[in-house]
Design an enzyme around this catalytic site. Structure first.
Site, PDB file in Angstrom:
ATOM      1  CB  SER A 172      -0.911   0.026   1.230  1.00 25.91           C
ATOM      2  OG  SER A 172      -1.447   1.335   1.393  1.00 25.91           O
ATOM      3  CG  ASP A 320      -6.281   2.963  -8.083  1.00 24.67           C
ATOM      4  OD1 ASP A 320      -6.783   2.356  -7.109  1.00 24.67           O
ATOM      5  OD2 ASP A 320      -5.468   3.885  -7.948  1.00 24.67           O
ATOM      6  NE  ARG A 351     -12.800   0.810  -7.211  1.00 23.62           N
ATOM      7  CZ  ARG A 351     -11.864   1.751  -7.236  1.00 23.62           C
ATOM      8  NH1 ARG A 351     -10.604   1.418  -7.364  1.00 23.62           N
ATOM      9  NH2 ARG A 351     -12.206   3.025  -7.147  1.00 23.62           N
TER      10      ARG A 351
HETATM   11  C1  S3P Z   1      -2.814   5.524  -3.856  1.00 25.13           C
HETATM   12  C2  S3P Z   1      -2.536   4.228  -3.520  1.00 25.13           C
HETATM   13  C3  S3P Z   1      -3.451   3.101  -3.794  1.00 25.13           C
HETATM   14  C4  S3P Z   1      -4.510   3.482  -4.815  1.00 25.13           C
HETATM   15  C5  S3P Z   1      -5.107   4.830  -4.540  1.00 25.13           C
HETATM   16  C6  S3P Z   1      -4.047   5.908  -4.574  1.00 25.13           C
HETATM   17  C7  S3P Z   1      -1.846   6.580  -3.520  1.00 25.13           C
HETATM   18  O1  S3P Z   1      -4.096   2.744  -2.593  1.00 25.13           O
HETATM   19  O2  S3P Z   1      -5.531   2.502  -4.837  1.00 25.13           O
HETATM   20  O3  S3P Z   1      -6.103   5.128  -5.495  1.00 25.13           O
HETATM   21  O4  S3P Z   1      -1.959   7.704  -4.054  1.00 25.13           O
HETATM   22  O5  S3P Z   1      -0.934   6.299  -2.717  1.00 25.13           O
HETATM   23  P1  S3P Z   1      -3.456   1.686  -1.546  1.00 25.13           P
HETATM   24  O6  S3P Z   1      -2.283   2.315  -0.927  1.00 25.13           O
HETATM   25  O7  S3P Z   1      -4.546   1.454  -0.541  1.00 25.13           O
HETATM   26  O8  S3P Z   1      -3.156   0.468  -2.369  1.00 25.13           O
END
Ligand code: S3P
Length: 435
Positions: A172, A320, A351
């Site tokens: 993440s 995403d 999703r």
């Molecule tokens: C993001 C990380 C992702 C992604 C989100 C944007 C970011 O989430 O799904 O739309 O900008 O760091 P996760 O860190 O929960 O995977």
């Protein structure tokens, strides 16, 4: 949109798609550019800032914390940074809207302040798990109270933070970034190790703002006690927004679209690889660099697609893009199998469930599994689907409507404005029939 307004769309079959499609600025980069500019010393100029509700919410939060931000034109921001310790308390809650990125990164940033803050969000954000950030931040000495792991988050100020080494249980970028932002305020070293490399915008941008940071795929490390110096940021076009057009032109016979200057950070372009494995015809032209990020024009032409077993290693690089991939899979010849994507259940909607219900309503054979789906490609019928207020689901079903055998009505589309303002106009400009 955090209000009560409901918006439904109807997407109808298209003849073909043609032209140049200039998609808006990257959401992830826009959030980070605003946050780092706010706590830097001096004035930063941001170009290509996403005028979406999510990123505007982040800018509004920082303005509430005392940062002066000018918006001389659309996509342009001049941010008068207050320095690492210059933010001021807000007597009111800080509303992050629909934005998980906004809330999770701000939780890290606010954990190191001298004052208390409360972070709130809309109905969808209020259901999203926050322990993934509050638990490791607590290990750094932060105190953040939640409602059983859900927002609102009450971030206590005046805590003295210390760096930690942390192995992320789930890949993440939001959690990694929250810890790095808290690490700016911590004594000692903050080090994050990921099970699979995720987008590295925070690391790259910290370096651009002059903070020493060591990073390589899957690893990031910094030490507290430095300064951020204002800089200018050019935000590339968002690959995740381009994704809908990559799928759309691939599935509508006779189509050809050019998407100029799209951000091509390899931690974002998994869908490109997945679509190519399915037989898509996508070229990259004019490859170069803008603001330290790889960019290029994506040229996509119609091609017959076939089903694939999606390599699990691609999942974090296209986290995403699954709603769009599922539409491509529904039109592909044969079976597509997705595994290792349980994270999709905690996005703006679940999703896996939302896409399975929607595709089934359009006559597609799809089996939902705990961490993915099995989709048997074929035809898409007309019908009515519910996006559950999830922007990427709404746009994906708008793409499905291009090739359906009847009109596709999509419920609850107002949140498209969180990430892609102007989607309907841009889509109709290249051949969609969407209203
Ligand atoms: C993001 C990380 C992702 C992604 C989100 C944007 C970011 O989430 O799904 O739309 O900008 O760091 P996760 O860190 O929960 O995977």
């Amino acid at each position: 949109m955090s209000g009560t307004q409901r918006l439904d769309w109807v997407s109808r079959p298209a003849v073909n798609l043609h032209g140049d499609v200039v998609v808006p600025g990257d959401k992830s980069v826009s959030h980070r550019s605003m946050m780092l500019s706010a706590i830097a010393e001096g004035t930063s100029h941001i170009q290509g800032f996403l005028e979406g509700e999510d990123t505007r919410a982040t800018a509004a939060v920082l303005a509430q914390l005392g940062v002066s931000i000018e918006a001389p034109s659309a996509g342009e921001r001049i941010v008068h940074g207050v320095g690492l310790h210059g933010l001021r308390a807000s007597s009111k809650p800080l509303d992050c809207g629909n934005a998980g990125t906004g809330m999770r990164l701000l939780a890290g940033l606010l954990a190191g302040q001298s004052f208390d803050s409360t972070l709130t969000g809309d109905e969808s954000l209020s259901k999203r798990p926050m322990r993934r950030v509050t638990d490791p931040l607590a290990k750094m000495g932060a105190q953040i109270d939640s409602q059983d792991g859900l927002p609102p988050l009450h971030v206590r100020g005046g805590r003295s933070l210390h760096g930690i080494g942390y192995e992320l249980p789930v890949a993440s970028a939001q959690v990694k970034s929250a810890l790095l932002l808290a690490g700016l305020y911590a004594k000692g070293i903050t080090e994050v190790i990921e099970p699979h490399p995720t987008r590295d915008y925070t690391e790259r941008m910290l370096a651009a703002f002059g903070w020493p940071v060591e990073f390589s795929p899957g690893h990031a490390k910094l030490e507290g006690g430095h300064r951020l110096r204002a800089t200018d940021v050019v935000v590339p076009a968002d690959f995740s927004s381009a994704a809908f057009f990559l799928v759309a032109a691939s599935i509508v016979p006779g189509s050809c679209l050019r998407l100029p200057s799209v951000g091509l950070n390899p931690r974002r372009t998994g869908l490109l690889e997945a679509l190519r494995l399915m037989g898509a015809d996508i070229r990259i032209e004019n490859q170069g660099e803008s603001g330290g990020e790889a960019v290029g024009d994506l040229v996509v032409q119609h091609a017959p697609l076939h089903g694939i077993e999606l390599p699990e290693a691609l999942v974090p690089d296209m986290i995403d893009e699954f709603p769009a991939l599922f539409v491509a899979a529904a039109l592909a010849n044969g079976r597509t199998v997705v595994r290792g994507a349980a994270e999709l259940r905690v996005k703006e909607s679940d999703r896996l469930a939302t896409m399975a219900a929607g595709l089934r309503a359009l006559g597609v054979r799809i089996e939902e599994t705990p961490d993915g789906a099995i989709i048997d490609g074929g035809a898409i019928q007309g019908g009515t689907v519910d996006s559950h207020g999830d922007h990427r689901i709404a746009m994906s079903f708008a793409v499905a409507g291009l090739v359906a055998r009847g009109a596709v009505t999509i419920r609850d589309c107002a949140n498209v404005a969180t990430s892609f303002p102007g989607f309907v106009e841009l889509a109709n400009g290249c051949g969609f029939v969407l209203n």
